[in-house]
Scaffold this motif. Structure first.
Motif, PDB file in Angstrom:
ATOM      1  N   ALA A  36       0.819  -1.215   0.000  1.00  0.00           N
ATOM      2  CA  ALA A  36       0.000   0.000   0.000  1.00  0.00           C
ATOM      3  C   ALA A  36       0.853   1.266   0.000  1.00  0.00           C
ATOM      4  CB  ALA A  36      -0.933   0.002   1.203  1.00  0.00           C
ATOM      5  N   MET A  37       2.166   1.107   0.141  1.00  0.00           N
ATOM      6  CA  MET A  37       3.056   2.275   0.138  1.00  0.00           C
ATOM      7  C   MET A  37       3.692   2.398  -1.237  1.00  0.00           C
ATOM      8  SD  MET A  37       4.732   2.528   3.868  1.00  0.00           S
ATOM      9  CE  MET A  37       5.374   0.910   4.171  1.00  0.00           C
ATOM     10  N   PHE A  38       3.287   3.435  -1.944  1.00  0.00           N
ATOM     11  CA  PHE A  38       3.843   3.693  -3.272  1.00  0.00           C
ATOM     12  C   PHE A  38       3.736   5.182  -3.555  1.00  0.00           C
ATOM     13  CE2 PHE A  38      -0.594   2.405  -3.694  1.00  0.00           C
ATOM     14  CZ  PHE A  38      -1.143   3.440  -4.423  1.00  0.00           C
ATOM     15  N   VAL A  39       4.469   5.622  -4.559  1.00  0.00           N
ATOM     16  CA  VAL A  39       4.453   7.029  -4.942  1.00  0.00           C
ATOM     17  C   VAL A  39       3.079   7.348  -5.501  1.00  0.00           C
ATOM     18  CG1 VAL A  39       5.475   8.767  -6.459  1.00  0.00           C
ATOM     19  CG2 VAL A  39       6.931   7.000  -5.420  1.00  0.00           C
ATOM     20  N   ARG A  40       2.443   8.371  -4.969  1.00  0.00           N
ATOM     21  CA  ARG A  40       1.068   8.679  -5.332  1.00  0.00           C
ATOM     22  C   ARG A  40       0.943   9.773  -6.384  1.00  0.00           C
ATOM     23  NH1 ARG A  40      -2.318   6.242  -0.737  1.00  0.00           N
ATOM     24  NH2 ARG A  40      -0.816   4.644  -0.216  1.00  0.00           N
ATOM     25  N   GLY A  41       1.970  10.566  -6.585  1.00  0.00           N
ATOM     26  CA  GLY A  41       1.906  11.621  -7.595  1.00  0.00           C
ATOM     27  C   GLY A  41       1.263  12.893  -7.072  1.00  0.00           C
ATOM     28  N   VAL A  42       0.963  13.803  -7.981  1.00  0.00           N
ATOM     29  CA  VAL A  42       0.428  15.114  -7.625  1.00  0.00           C
ATOM     30  C   VAL A  42      -1.031  15.012  -7.202  1.00  0.00           C
ATOM     31  CG1 VAL A  42      -0.025  17.442  -8.487  1.00  0.00           C
ATOM     32  CG2 VAL A  42       2.044  16.229  -9.202  1.00  0.00           C
ATOM     33  N   ARG A  43      -1.809  14.253  -7.943  1.00  0.00           N
ATOM     34  CA  ARG A  43      -3.244  14.110  -7.661  1.00  0.00           C
ATOM     35  C   ARG A  43      -3.456  13.006  -6.635  1.00  0.00           C
ATOM     36  NH1 ARG A  43      -7.323  10.946  -9.073  1.00  0.00           N
ATOM     37  NH2 ARG A  43      -6.111   9.654 -10.476  1.00  0.00           N
ATOM     38  N   LEU A  44      -4.273  13.269  -5.655  1.00  0.00           N
ATOM     39  CA  LEU A  44      -4.583  12.264  -4.643  1.00  0.00           C
ATOM     40  C   LEU A  44      -5.486  11.193  -5.267  1.00  0.00           C
ATOM     41  CD1 LEU A  44      -4.178  11.541  -1.672  1.00  0.00           C
ATOM     42  CD2 LEU A  44      -6.295  12.740  -1.171  1.00  0.00           C
TER      43      LEU A  44
END
Length: 147
Positions: A66-74
């Motif tokens: 569940a831990m990953f880079v999420r980017g600019v948009r949630l």
């Protein structure tokens, strides 16, 4: 008899009557006869073998999917669940690849396909984890385990 061998690390093999040791070049003992037997038969889960290093990485990926880079948009909860499932699926593929390492040579290229997939999904194992796998694979290639 004393001989240098190369695996995931450089070791010194010491053979004397009833004494069998694997030592680092510095002279520190790594494995005695019993410990080496556990490493060879696969019972030592901490031995730096291809199977063990990939399994440790796979376990980490599965545990932290569940831990990953999420980017600019949630992302939405559904998007998070979907990406976590894709990361878990890749972690399971890593587990299967680790199991194959006991039956045949696993190349770094095979491992790298799954590593790139993780990166594309925003999951980045530590440099240490990736390096441990690379060293173990390279060590097997040097000693010609599957030649």
């Amino acid at each position: 008899m004393v001989a240098d061998i190369v695996g995931a690390r450089r070791f010194r093999l010491v053979l004397r009557p009833s004494v069998f040791l694997i030592m680092e070049r510095s002279g520190n003992q790594v494995w005695n006869q019993v410990e080496l037997a556990r490493a060879v038969d696969g019972n030592d889960k901490n031995a730096p073998t291809v199977r063990n290093t990939i399994k440790r990485l796979a376990h980490h990926i599965l545990k932290h999917s569940a831990m990953f880079v999420r980017g600019v948009r949630l992302p939405s909860a559904e998007e998070i669940a979907q990406k976590s499932a894709q990361i878990r699926a890749t972690g399971e593929e890593l587990t299967r690849l680790a199991d194959k390492a006991e039956e045949r040579h696993v190349s770094y290229d095979e491992f790298e396909v799954l590593l790139r997939r993780l990166h594309d999904l925003g999951s980045y194992p530590t440099n240490r984890q990736v390096s441990d796998v690379a060293h173990a694979i390279h060590g097997e290639e040097i000693v010609g385990r599957w030649a």
